[in-house]
Design a protein around this motif. Structure first.
Motif, short mmCIF file in Angstrom:
data_model
loop_
_atom_site.label_atom_id
_atom_site.label_comp_id
_atom_site.label_asym_id
_atom_site.label_seq_id
_atom_site.Cartn_x
_atom_site.Cartn_y
_atom_site.Cartn_z
N ARG A 6 32.54 38.17 35.26
CA ARG A 6 33.05 39.53 35.33
C ARG A 6 33.80 39.79 36.62
O ARG A 6 34.52 40.77 36.76
CB ARG A 6 31.89 40.53 35.20
N TYR A 9 38.62 39.44 37.06
CA TYR A 9 39.45 40.29 36.21
C TYR A 9 40.88 40.30 36.71
O TYR A 9 41.12 40.32 37.91
CB TYR A 9 38.89 41.72 36.17
N ARG A 230 38.46 51.37 31.02
CA ARG A 230 37.82 50.35 30.18
C ARG A 230 37.59 49.06 30.97
O ARG A 230 36.54 48.41 30.84
CB ARG A 230 38.66 50.08 28.94
N ASP A 231 38.56 48.69 31.79
CA ASP A 231 38.44 47.48 32.59
C ASP A 231 37.28 47.60 33.58
O ASP A 231 36.44 46.70 33.68
CB ASP A 231 39.75 47.25 33.34
N SER A 234 33.74 47.85 31.90
CA SER A 234 33.31 46.54 31.44
C SER A 234 32.91 45.62 32.59
O SER A 234 31.85 44.99 32.57
CB SER A 234 34.41 45.89 30.61
N LYS A 235 33.75 45.56 33.60
CA LYS A 235 33.52 44.67 34.73
C LYS A 235 32.22 44.98 35.44
O LYS A 235 31.44 44.08 35.77
CB LYS A 235 34.69 44.77 35.71
N THR A 237 29.70 46.94 34.27
CA THR A 237 28.62 47.24 33.33
C THR A 237 28.10 48.65 33.56
O THR A 237 26.93 48.88 33.89
CB THR A 237 27.47 46.22 33.44
N SER A 239 27.25 52.36 32.10
CA SER A 239 26.86 52.98 30.81
C SER A 239 26.83 54.49 30.94
O SER A 239 26.85 55.04 32.03
CB SER A 239 25.50 52.48 30.38
#
Length: 239
Positions: A6, A9, A230-231, A234-235, A237, A239
């Motif tokens: 992760r 990127y 979004r990047d 995701s990278k 984590t 939530s």
């Protein structure tokens, strides 16, 4: 090399146009630190070389190799640690639109924990962002501020804030973890800032871990904002 994929990127996945500053704790070779992991310099990954620095040992934050969901971070203690911006007036944002993204952990402090801030008391002469209280985020323009009530999070959880301002419409938008949480307007653009830093606002110091900060000198479109969010979600984590 970091084993966690992760951390690798590629920023080509979204627009580079207007990218004015990019601080990334996973770019470990860009962070100068001593044997005790105290940070003296964090190199800007944009083309403008707007590094963060702290010449005073006692005020240096700490590099943590596995801080935010197993990724590196810069840790601020909430007492006396901060990193100065190379241009402490943020002249490149004066009278400008902008979009700021930052990944930071929820503060353990209950009040006045700001990720970004300056030293001026003048109207629209201090750009700051962070927690005013445990459930209240504030974007500060220096006397032309906007507070947003946000759901409580457990201290230490990473969050993504995206803050945009249009110098044309004077609209300000605050997004948290990919959703709009604040919407309003300013009476004008930013001007004449001083002492801009990460981890300090006036006489208050933030207690948080910083993973990444990206600043554009324009208002990104909804599509572009979504790409960056979004990047980063995701990278890191989130939530």
């Amino acid at each position: 090399m970091l084993s966690n994929q992760r951390s690798i990127y590629k920023r080509a996945r979204y627009s580079q146009f207007g990218l004015s500053m990019w601080i990334d704790a996973t770019a470990v070779d860009n962070i100068q630190r001593d044997a005790n992991q105290k940070i003296s310099l964090v190199e800007d990954r944009s083309q403008y070389i707007r590094h963060l620095s702290q010449p005073t040992l006692a005020n240096r934050p700490t590099f943590v190799a596995s801080g935010i969901n197993s990724l590196p971070c810069i840790r601020f203690n909430g007492i006396d640690q901060f990193l100065l911006m190379s241009d402490q007036t943020l002249s490149w944002l004066t009278a400008s639109s902008f979009t700021i993204f930052y990944v930071a952990t929820k503060t353990a402090q209950t009040s006045n924990s700001f990720v970004l801030g300056g030293q001026s008391a003048g109207t629209r002469a201090n750009l700051a962002s962070g927690y005013l209280a445990a459930n209240t985020h504030r974007i500060i323009f220096g006397g032309d501020d906007a507070s947003t009530i946000v759901p409580l999070k457990t201290p230490g959880q990473p969050e993504l804030y995206a803050i945009s301002f249009s110098a044309t419409t004077l609209e300000r938008v605050v997004r948290r973890n990919g959703k709009v949480v604040g919407l309003g307007s300013s009476a004008g653009s930013l001007a004449g800032m001083t002492g801009q830093a990460i981890g300090r606002y006036l006489t208050s110091y933030g207690q948080f871990d910083l993973g990444e900060m990206i600043i554009y000198n324009r208002t990104l479109s909804d599509y572009e904002t979504g790409q960056v969010e979004r990047d980063l979600i995701s990278k890191w984590t989130i939530s």
